[in-house]
Scaffold this active site. Sequence first.
Site, PDB file in Angstrom:
ATOM      1  N   ASP A 147     -13.045   4.874   1.739  1.00 56.09           N
ATOM      2  CA  ASP A 147     -11.615   4.973   2.049  1.00 56.09           C
ATOM      3  C   ASP A 147     -11.193   6.430   2.152  1.00 56.09           C
ATOM      4  O   ASP A 147     -11.082   7.134   1.152  1.00 56.09           O
ATOM      5  CB  ASP A 147     -10.800   4.250   0.964  1.00 56.09           C
ATOM      6  CG  ASP A 147      -9.293   4.289   1.235  1.00 56.09           C
ATOM      7  OD1 ASP A 147      -8.860   5.024   2.143  1.00 56.09           O
ATOM      8  OD2 ASP A 147      -8.542   3.583   0.537  1.00 56.09           O
ATOM      9  N   GLU A 159      -7.125   0.428  -4.607  1.00 57.94           N
ATOM     10  CA  GLU A 159      -7.139   0.316  -3.142  1.00 57.94           C
ATOM     11  C   GLU A 159      -8.459  -0.225  -2.571  1.00 57.94           C
ATOM     12  O   GLU A 159      -8.437  -1.121  -1.729  1.00 57.94           O
ATOM     13  CB  GLU A 159      -6.789   1.673  -2.522  1.00 57.94           C
ATOM     14  CG  GLU A 159      -5.311   1.998  -2.676  1.00 57.94           C
ATOM     15  CD  GLU A 159      -4.978   3.463  -2.486  1.00 57.94           C
ATOM     16  OE1 GLU A 159      -5.852   4.217  -2.016  1.00 57.94           O
ATOM     17  OE2 GLU A 159      -3.846   3.845  -2.806  1.00 57.94           O
ATOM     18  N   ASP A 165       0.887  -1.168   0.000  1.00 58.59           N
ATOM     19  CA  ASP A 165       0.000   0.000   0.000  1.00 58.59           C
ATOM     20  C   ASP A 165       0.919   1.211   0.000  1.00 58.59           C
ATOM     21  O   ASP A 165       1.534   1.545   1.013  1.00 58.59           O
ATOM     22  CB  ASP A 165      -0.883  -0.027   1.259  1.00 58.59           C
ATOM     23  CG  ASP A 165      -1.704   1.257   1.436  1.00 58.59           C
ATOM     24  OD1 ASP A 165      -1.692   2.108   0.522  1.00 58.59           O
ATOM     25  OD2 ASP A 165      -2.356   1.392   2.495  1.00 58.59           O
ATOM     26  N   LYS A 225       2.738  11.427  -3.467  1.00 59.86           N
ATOM     27  CA  LYS A 225       1.742  10.706  -4.266  1.00 59.86           C
ATOM     28  C   LYS A 225       0.798  11.677  -4.989  1.00 59.86           C
ATOM     29  O   LYS A 225       0.238  11.343  -6.023  1.00 59.86           O
ATOM     30  CB  LYS A 225       0.953   9.781  -3.342  1.00 59.86           C
ATOM     31  CG  LYS A 225       0.034   8.791  -4.032  1.00 59.86           C
ATOM     32  CD  LYS A 225      -0.513   7.813  -2.997  1.00 59.86           C
ATOM     33  CE  LYS A 225      -1.607   6.936  -3.552  1.00 59.86           C
ATOM     34  NZ  LYS A 225      -2.103   6.000  -2.524  1.00 59.86           N
TER      35      LYS A 225
END
Length: 638
Positions: A208, A185, A27, A89
């Site tokens: 999420d 994800e 992850d 990211k």
Amino acid sequence: MSNRKSKIVIRPSSHYCPRVSTIVGIDLGTTRSAIAVVEAGMAGLLADAEGQRLLPSVVHYPKDGIPIVGWPALRQRALDPARTIYSVKRFIGQRAADVPEPERQVDYTLTGNSLAVKLGEETVSPEAVSAEILKSLKTRAELVLETEITRAVITVPAYFNDAQRQATKRAGERAGFTVERILNEPTAAALACGLEKLPEQARVAVYDLGGGTFDLSILELREGVFQVLATHGNTRLGGDDVDQRILDWLLEQIDGDADVTLRARVREAAEAAKVALSTETVTTIQLPFISGDTSFECVLTREKLEALAAPVIDQTRTHCRHALADAGVKAAELNQVILVGGQTRMPLVRRRVAEWFECAEYAETRGDIRLGDSFHEADGPTLNTSQNPDEAVALGAAIQGAILSGDITDMVLLDVTPLSLGLETFGGLMNVIIPRNTTVPTKAGEMFTNAVDGQRQMLVHVLQGEREKAVDNWSLGRFELESESAKRGAARVGVQFEIDADGILHVLARDTATGHEKVVEMKSAVDVDDTAVQKMVEESVEHAFEDMDARKWIEAALKAREAVKAGRGGLEDFAGELNNAEAITAALESVEAALETESDLPQLKAAVAKLDEATLPLADLMMDRAMEAVLRQRGMLD
Ligand code: ADP
Ligand code: MG
């Protein structure tokens, strides 16, 4: 206790599968990263030497020496902010134009179109920074497992576009991995929760909320297989935004200008307070010696935090609604709502999600709700908090890795395309080849023709997005295909889109007459001209009506121009034989006048209808002449 929660028992494969090699699951988070592996049917996170399972996604580049990753780097954030890279990211696979100015405000310096990080005289790419994080996780895994690890499954938010996925894959390769799969994800999280144990056709929402991304995905279980019905979200919404609000609130109270170093310190304190308030109801924020010998101290209550955070959390609601609408599912029809991402530990988030999804009574204490138990009795979905929300994604990636390496064979995963993919066609319209939310891997194609007589080049312009006009979508790339010179509308070029299991698009174009073809992989981050996915979807909704009008106009205008061209040609050839030439000329002029309005569709349609009527005798005449020509050719007329 928590160790037990991060392990999942996997149904053993019904066949004997020789073990090829371990594929780890990673992850790669905006704020925290983790690595997991399935061993002897157990999925677990791998901890570092200090027992820490999560690795801050932070890299510090000292002036001399090798980069420092994780906790020690995080400590450098306040001391040397210019050389300490976090939240990278947000920039991977992006260009400067893709990232709005406020989101580019970080404590380090970004430079150029490729958003490289400036370190003194040198620069480092977001991809290279991510590779450092991945390398660190690789080393950790090798230490724990005492073997070389080269294969990995890496997760990305469902909303990552092709360029971002490709850049993530390259970062993995740079770190020495063979990237076996890029996995969404939410899909990984669903796997980690062992959804395959749910009854057939069970539907699940995965909520999420991490440090920098938000995703809501709706999954459905069909014959033991996960189908992603829809996914919606925002690649730039998360716990960082909550921290920012606390930071702003604190800075209001701290007199004087806060320099970069102080801001970083306050931000750190803000996040720590937020985390504490997930379990406490009140906390004290202390910042000793913020200037000279002045110290700062204040009390933050959970109530105040919730007031500060609510606007951020509430922004996720629209995405939940969109995803449900896209999937055609009502909240009450869901079986479960899974909470993923560290920010969902905040009680406010749990309350809100439970409320929005009309969840059945849920237990505050994690662990009370277990899959497989007949807990789900009341109406509405169960709020599933069975996994540590910040560990589930890595665990799911490891399970996917085990499936790929043959260690688990009784589960299959399907992902979907977050945005539509298509081509630009006549008049600058978007022609969708693969619609949004299509299950991948997938293949689709269409035949195209030339717009102009004798055209030798066909431009293949690949687009991604939800807007009707080509210019409003993102350009993934363009290339030209030589085609045989043919009369307008006679050439045939087949275009095929193929999305592989990693979500990467391969475009094939072939001239069917010559067999000449080109295959182009859409992967260059630099060639992609994309804006935020969320913005794209929101704008498509916002502009739905005007977009539709624009499409109707462009299509009608194309037809009208063709009719005008044919009419004028006919008049030239047959003027002498027609008794309504004047009427045709007048009709042609009124179509041209309507075209000039560039928007008046009813006027254009009426004018074209009049023209059609006026040119009926002309059309008959042309048809007769064509018939005669054919008959004459066959020697049936003299
Ligand atoms: P990402 O996937 O974006 O890297 P994570 O899922 O690890 O993020 O979540 C990180 C976010 O969760 C951060 O904003 C962090 O502050 C927040 N977070 C972590 N633990 C808690 C907690 N106990 N309470 C509230 N927020 C938390
Ligand atoms: Mg995450």
